[in-house]
Design an enzyme around this catalytic site. Structure first.
Site, short mmCIF file in Angstrom:
data_model
loop_
_atom_site.label_atom_id
_atom_site.label_comp_id
_atom_site.label_asym_id
_atom_site.label_seq_id
_atom_site.Cartn_x
_atom_site.Cartn_y
_atom_site.Cartn_z
N ARG A 191 1.18 15.32 -18.62
CA ARG A 191 1.98 16.37 -19.25
C ARG A 191 2.57 15.95 -20.59
O ARG A 191 2.77 16.77 -21.46
CB ARG A 191 3.15 16.69 -18.32
CG ARG A 191 3.17 18.07 -17.82
CD ARG A 191 4.27 18.28 -16.83
NE ARG A 191 4.76 17.05 -16.22
CZ ARG A 191 5.48 17.01 -15.11
NH1 ARG A 191 5.78 18.14 -14.50
NH2 ARG A 191 5.90 15.87 -14.62
N LYS B 167 -4.37 8.06 -1.28
CA LYS B 167 -3.59 8.27 -0.06
C LYS B 167 -2.16 8.65 -0.45
O LYS B 167 -1.73 8.33 -1.57
CB LYS B 167 -3.62 7.03 0.82
CG LYS B 167 -2.95 5.81 0.17
CD LYS B 167 -2.30 4.92 1.17
CE LYS B 167 -1.16 4.22 0.50
NZ LYS B 167 -0.17 3.58 1.20
N HIS C 287 -7.29 1.53 -0.89
CA HIS C 287 -7.69 0.34 -1.65
C HIS C 287 -7.91 -0.89 -0.76
O HIS C 287 -8.56 -1.83 -1.16
CB HIS C 287 -6.70 0.04 -2.78
CG HIS C 287 -5.36 -0.40 -2.30
ND1 HIS C 287 -4.34 0.49 -2.03
CD2 HIS C 287 -4.87 -1.63 -2.04
CE1 HIS C 287 -3.30 -0.19 -1.62
NE2 HIS C 287 -3.58 -1.47 -1.62
N LYS D 24 -11.07 -4.50 -0.69
CA LYS D 24 -10.83 -5.95 -0.72
C LYS D 24 -12.01 -6.71 -0.14
O LYS D 24 -12.60 -6.29 0.85
CB LYS D 24 -9.56 -6.29 0.07
CG LYS D 24 -8.33 -5.80 -0.63
CD LYS D 24 -7.10 -6.15 0.13
CE LYS D 24 -5.87 -5.63 -0.57
NZ LYS D 24 -5.62 -6.30 -1.84
N GLU E 259 4.97 -7.03 4.04
CA GLU E 259 5.34 -6.89 2.64
C GLU E 259 6.65 -7.59 2.41
O GLU E 259 7.53 -7.55 3.26
CB GLU E 259 5.50 -5.41 2.29
CG GLU E 259 4.20 -4.63 2.41
CD GLU E 259 4.32 -3.23 1.85
OE1 GLU E 259 5.45 -2.75 1.67
OE2 GLU E 259 3.27 -2.64 1.59
N HIS F 104 -4.31 1.98 6.10
CA HIS F 104 -4.79 0.60 6.00
C HIS F 104 -5.02 -0.06 7.36
O HIS F 104 -6.06 -0.65 7.62
CB HIS F 104 -3.78 -0.30 5.27
CG HIS F 104 -3.37 0.19 3.94
ND1 HIS F 104 -4.19 0.91 3.11
CD2 HIS F 104 -2.20 0.05 3.27
CE1 HIS F 104 -3.54 1.17 1.99
NE2 HIS F 104 -2.34 0.67 2.07
N LYS G 167 8.55 -3.99 5.79
CA LYS G 167 9.00 -4.35 4.45
C LYS G 167 10.07 -5.42 4.57
O LYS G 167 10.71 -5.56 5.61
CB LYS G 167 9.59 -3.13 3.76
CG LYS G 167 8.50 -2.11 3.41
CD LYS G 167 9.03 -1.02 2.53
CE LYS G 167 7.92 -0.13 2.04
NZ LYS G 167 7.04 -0.79 1.05
N1 LIG Z 1 1.55 3.18 -7.89
C1 LIG Z 1 0.80 2.55 -7.02
O1 LIG Z 1 0.66 1.33 -7.01
C2 LIG Z 1 0.03 3.32 -5.98
C3 LIG Z 1 -0.70 2.61 -5.01
C4 LIG Z 1 -1.44 3.31 -4.08
C5 LIG Z 1 -1.45 4.71 -4.12
N2 LIG Z 1 -0.71 5.37 -5.04
C6 LIG Z 1 -0.78 6.83 -5.06
O2 LIG Z 1 -1.23 7.24 -6.33
C7 LIG Z 1 -0.64 8.45 -6.69
C8 LIG Z 1 0.04 8.31 -8.04
O3 LIG Z 1 1.07 7.36 -7.95
P1 LIG Z 1 1.86 6.84 -9.23
O4 LIG Z 1 2.76 5.79 -8.70
O5 LIG Z 1 0.94 6.49 -10.32
O6 LIG Z 1 2.73 8.13 -9.65
P2 LIG Z 1 3.61 8.35 -10.94
O7 LIG Z 1 3.89 7.05 -11.62
O8 LIG Z 1 4.77 9.21 -10.54
O9 LIG Z 1 2.69 9.19 -11.91
C9 LIG Z 1 2.50 10.58 -11.82
C10 LIG Z 1 1.61 11.04 -12.94
O10 LIG Z 1 1.35 12.43 -12.78
C11 LIG Z 1 1.62 13.10 -13.97
N3 LIG Z 1 2.12 14.44 -13.67
C12 LIG Z 1 3.07 14.77 -12.76
N4 LIG Z 1 3.19 16.11 -12.71
C13 LIG Z 1 2.29 16.65 -13.58
C14 LIG Z 1 1.92 17.96 -13.94
N5 LIG Z 1 2.50 19.03 -13.39
N6 LIG Z 1 0.96 18.10 -14.82
C15 LIG Z 1 0.36 17.04 -15.41
N7 LIG Z 1 0.65 15.78 -15.10
C16 LIG Z 1 1.62 15.57 -14.19
C17 LIG Z 1 2.65 12.28 -14.68
O11 LIG Z 1 2.52 12.48 -16.05
P3 LIG Z 1 3.76 12.91 -16.97
O12 LIG Z 1 4.88 12.03 -16.58
O13 LIG Z 1 3.22 12.66 -18.33
O14 LIG Z 1 3.99 14.32 -16.69
C18 LIG Z 1 2.18 10.85 -14.32
O15 LIG Z 1 1.14 10.46 -15.18
C19 LIG Z 1 0.30 8.81 -5.55
O16 LIG Z 1 -0.38 9.66 -4.67
C20 LIG Z 1 0.57 7.49 -4.89
O17 LIG Z 1 0.88 7.65 -3.51
C21 LIG Z 1 0.00 4.70 -5.97
#
Ligand SMILES: NC(=O)c1ccc[n+]([C@@H]2O[C@H](COP(=O)([O-])OP(=O)(O)OC[C@H]3O[C@@H](n4cnc5c(N)ncnc54)[C@H](OP(=O)(O)O)[C@@H]3O)[C@@H](O)[C@H]2O)c1
Lengths: 360, 498
Positions: B61, B157, B187, B191, B225, B249, B349
């Site tokens: 966004r 997930k 993920h 591994k 963790e 997992h 955790k």
């Molecule tokens: N982080 C990890 O290590 C990890 C590991 C395993 C799984 N996951 C999974 O991966 C997914 C993403 O996690 P994350 O930690 O990366 O989330 P995050 O940091 O909150 O990122 C969310 C992203 O979505 C975008 N976004 C949100 N609402 C939007 C909208 N209405 N239109 C367009 N873009 C929008 C945000 O962009 P803007 O801020 O620019 O709007 C941002 O780029 C989740 O399902 C999480 O459970 C994450």
């Protein structure tokens, strides 16, 4: 011939300082460095986790040498903890080093990893949290306590929960009552061992054959009095332990009447128990023929057995007065048997203390 | 079948995606993209494993140009030390500003994509609440339809929140994409050691004959963790560790450990066998939940020399919360191979260290012939270490050299790092490449996910209905509450100390 190759491989007395979360990584690179620097094959053998906790600087320093000696026999990970109650600090200092020995002629060093952790009185709460993550998986965890106060520490409870054996290495001067209570309490949750108990193995070895066979049985049934004496008030703790061992093994019961303390054997005949401070340190069984065991005054490497006036000398590998703690510790680490002989002796010793109190 | 495969690819040393392809990342400014996706893509690029004509389009966004987006990526990739190919990698990166909820954003995206090749991989790196808008809008903008190339979608997930919602989500996605276009990413499956579980079991003739109830006493699976909820308290309150770790997992690890050999190493054959394991897990009756599961929360304590907050004091957490940060459970696969063999799972955790492993405990030798030393004889344990040090170790008993008959357990270790001289590739690298290559073996199929939800649903229901307050607590930096130890102690077993 065994020789010590490296004591501590660094300019720091305690090793290389390191932040707590980095210890594991630091140890990993450490091994690579030792191999490279020494130009020799380094064997990273691990059979155990050993945690030694001190409150006195002197004991901490003494243990450095003991641990090096131990490393060849029982390689593993050592966590050497010093809680300085003289300081209020809660900062935790950590350092890593290797204790290496070259046991054979084939240029191989056997090394133990050592992590030193130091803190002040307010840092006691951090010890369990710092030590538990360092344990090598699936290997036994031994904890050596050199101060009875650690048994009272709530902060160390989670450490005791993962411990396979707690080994006591302290002589008591005072507070025997509470120390006994805590030792017995701790023994309910985990196996326990005792360096003093290991000293006594020389005495135990000398006593055991007296009661072998039919003649031995006759002696045992004929015992009328058991007298144990120690010389140094700081060391008199062993008297209780020794008495506790004999009483618990022979299955003698305590007579309920505390004013007139006696022991009862199966057929209800009683045995008198007396403890005293006098020279020489001795264990004396009064039977129809008197038997006594005592250390020889002039040379305390020996224990003498006096039987009807004829004395026989036993040469002992370990002396009660000049112990080689690393060997005694080895005995404790080797003894993984589940037979609770020490524990039962300890429980009996604590009862004896309750009824007869201090030895004056 | 497989008619579009390049025959020259057969037995070529490394796999690389030869086609042109465009990867669209929804959530391009998020944490997952920065920490995992971009580093993995860059690493694949440096190994020449990406298609020659490869484009990345980041969708989010925040207003920014492609130039600014590239600079941001450069700032976090620079430290990776992969040589000087960063500029070349970044030249393939574009940014598309849009809103998931707006159809026109996707129409704009379509226009942008038309300039690139026909093969498209959509990566939904967004919170699950946004999947429906994105998928609807991809459908409306006709971006899901194949037009001379392939179209695939990767979903992160959690796949749903419970049995009901996971079914709904699957049905919803199925309105726009076929199952063979959907890549549900867990993920853990990327591994190296996880993949090695099957190789280890099935390629080494000595293990498979003993991999069953006759020889195995029980199995322990641990995912520990060290971190707490790390500022994600609000998210975690809704999730809990059973959903966050066990449903995906851990049940995947269980499947790979317990499954029958597939007839071929083909995506569907492997996944069919995994589904069979999940279906065989004995359903936990509501009145058994208390006996077969443990839930607890971490209490304040010291870790790394610093006092840390307990779960109930974390930001975004209800001080009366009954969300679990630790769970342990006992499951029984009721099938021919495993009848009567318990599988114990524990995860939490703020445990002492980050570690994931599977331990197979074998039964005792049939006769104790070592007399007094018999108590020293410990059962053989085969441990598959998934992280941090990927490898395999075997504990067996050995005589201590010298006089006397002392017996000590010793371990024999195999570590990836040391044995092959290379570190295994990151899980995301492997999975992104598989998705580009169209290999879905390591991705979760709809029925796998739904069956996994079915296993934990009675626990979720029971916990929801009987909110224990307070939950049992465990001190930070310990291996969980006393209740977890009791779960095994009842049958004379104990958790492996890690
Ligand atoms: N982080 C990890 O290590 C990890 C590991 C395993 C799984 N996951 C999974 O991966 C997914 C993403 O996690 P994350 O930690 O990366 O989330 P995050 O940091 O909150 O990122 C969310 C992203 O979505 C975008 N976004 C949100 N609402 C939007 C909208 N209405 N239109 C367009 N873009 C929008 C945000 O962009 P803007 O801020 O620019 O709007 C941002 O780029 C989740 O399902 C999480 O459970 C994450």
């Amino acid at each position: 011939m065994e020789k010590i190759v490296t004591k501590i491989n660094t300019t720091y007395a305690d090793g290389i300082p390191v932040e707590l979360p980095d210890i594991e990584n630091r140890l990993r690179s450490f091994w690579l460095n030792i191999a490279r620097d020494s130009g020799k094959t380094v064997m990273r053998a691990s059979t155990m986790n050993l945690i030694v906790i001190h409150s006195e600087r002197e004991k901490y320093d003494n243990y450095q040498k003991i641990l090096i000696d131990l490393s060849g026999h029982h390689p593993g990970r050592i966590v050497h903890v010093f809680i300085d109650y003289g300081s209020q600090s809660d900062k935790v200092f950590a350092a890593v080093s290797a204790l290496c020995k070259m046991p054979g002629s084939d240029d191989r060093q056997i090394c133990c990893e050592q992590v030193v952790i130091k803190t002040g009185s307010s840092g006691e709460k951090h010890i369990s949290g710092a030590v538990i993550p360092l344990m090598l998986p699936a290997l036994p965890v031994y904890v050596v306590l050199t101060d009875p106060r650690f048994m009272r520490s709530k902060a160390l409870n989670s450490l005791y929960e993962i411990t396979d054996k707690v080994i006591f290495d302290f002589f008591f001067k005072n507070n025997l009552q509470s120390a006994f209570k805590n030792m017995v309490k701790l023994s309910h949750g985990t196996a326990v061992g005792d360096i003093v108990w290991s000293y006594l193995s020389a005495w135990r070895d000398a006593i055991v054959p007296l009661f072998d066979g039919a003649a031995g049985k006759k002696y045992r049934d004929g015992i009328r009095k058991l007298k144990i004496s120690c010389t140094d008030p700081n060391e008199c703790y062993w008297v209780y332990l020794m008495a506790g061992w004999i009483i618990s093994r022979f299955g003698w019961r305590f007579n309920a009447d505390q004013n007139n303390f006696t022991l009862k054997r199966e057929k209800n005949s009683s045995i008198e128990l007396s403890v005293a401070r006098e020279k020489p340190a001795a264990i004396k069984f009064e039977t129809y023929e008197n038997i006594s065991l005592s250390s020889v005054l002039e040379d305390d490497r020996f224990i003498s057995l006096i039987r009807q006036g004829n004395s026989i000398l036993f040469e002992q590998p370990k002396s009660i007065h000049r112990p080689d703690v690393s060997l005694l510790l080895c005995d404790e680490l080797d003894d993984t048997s589940t037979l609770p002989v020490y524990r039962e002796s300890l429980i009996a010793a604590s009862k004896i203390y309750e009824v007869i109190g201090e030895i004056y | 079948m497989n008619g579009d495969k390049n025959p020259l690819r057969e037995l070529t040393p490394s796999r690389s995606a030869s086609d042109s392809a465009t990867l669209v990342i929804f959530g391009a400014t998020g944490d997952l993209t920065a920490r995992k996706l971009m580093p993995a893509l860059y690493s694949l690029f440096c190994q020449d494993l990406l298609p020659g004509d490869f484009k990345i389009v980041g969708f989010a966004r925040r207003p920014k140009t492609s130039e600014i987006f590239r600079n941001e990526i450069a700032s976090y990739l620079q430290n990776l030390n992969k040589g000087s190919r960063l500029d070349s990698f970044l030249s393939a990166v574009h940014y598309h500003r849009g809103d998931y909820t707006l159809a026109e954003s996707h129409v704009g995206l379509k226009k942008k994509l038309e300039k690139f090749g026909h093969n498209r991989l959509f990566y939904l790196a967004t919170p699950p609440s946004q999947y429906e808008s994105i998928i609807t809008n991809l459908g409306t903008a006709q971006l899901a339809a194949t037009a001379g190339g392939w179209i695939r979608v990767i979903i992160e997930k959690p796949f749903g929140h419970d049995v009901k919602r996971s079914g709904e989500l699957n049905r919803f996605i199925a309105r726009v994409f076929n199952e063979n276009q959907i890549y549900r990413i867990d993920h853990y499956l990327g591994k190296e050691t996880v993949q090695n579980i099957l190789v280890f079991r099935l390629a080494n003739g000595i293990f498979e004959p003993i991999w069953n109830r006759r020889y195995v006493d029980h199995v322990q699976i641990t995912v520990a963790e060290k971190v707490g909820v790390e500022g994600r308290g609000r998210f975690f309150e809704e999730t809990g560790i059973l959903r966050d770790i066990v449903q995906n997992h851990m049940l995947q690890l269980l499947c790979l450990t317990a499954m029958e050999p597939p007839s071929t190493f083909d995506a569907n054959a492997v996944r069919d066998e995994k589904v069979k394991v999940l279906q065989s897990i004995r359903a936990i009756e509501i009145d058994q939940v208390e006996n077969t599961t443990v839930r607890a929360q971490y209490a304040a304590g010291s870790m790394d020399g610093i006092m840390k907050k307990g779960y109930l004091q974390e930001e975004g957490v209800d001080p009366l919360s009954s969300t679990e940060t630790f769970t342990a459970l006992q499951l029984y696969p009721d099938n021919w191979r495993w009848a009567g063999v318990p599988f114990y799972l524990r995860t939490g955790k703020r445990l002492p260290k980050r570690v994931t492993e599977i331990s197979i405990y074998f039964k005792d030798a049939p006769l104790k012939i070592f007399g007094k030393r018999a108590d020293d004889v410990k059962p053989n344990v085969l441990t598959l270490n998934i992280q941090p040090d990927e490898g395999i170790s075997l504990r067996f008993d050995s005589k201590v050299p010298g006089q006397g008959g002392k017996i000590r357990p010793v371990t024999m270790d195999f570590r990836y790092g040391t044995s092959f001289g290379v570190d295994p590739p990151d899980a995301y690298e492997r999975l992104l490449l598989d998705a580009l290559l169209g290999d879905s073996t390591l991705f979760t199929r709809a029925d796998e996910s739904e069956n996994a939800w079915r296993i934990i649903q009675p626990i979720l229901d029971y916990w929801q209905n009987y909110k224990k307050k307070p939950l049992p607590q465990y001190n930070i930096g310990t291996w969980g509450p006393a209740e977890a130890a009791k779960l095994l102690k009842r049958s004379g077993r104990r958790w492996r100390r890690l």
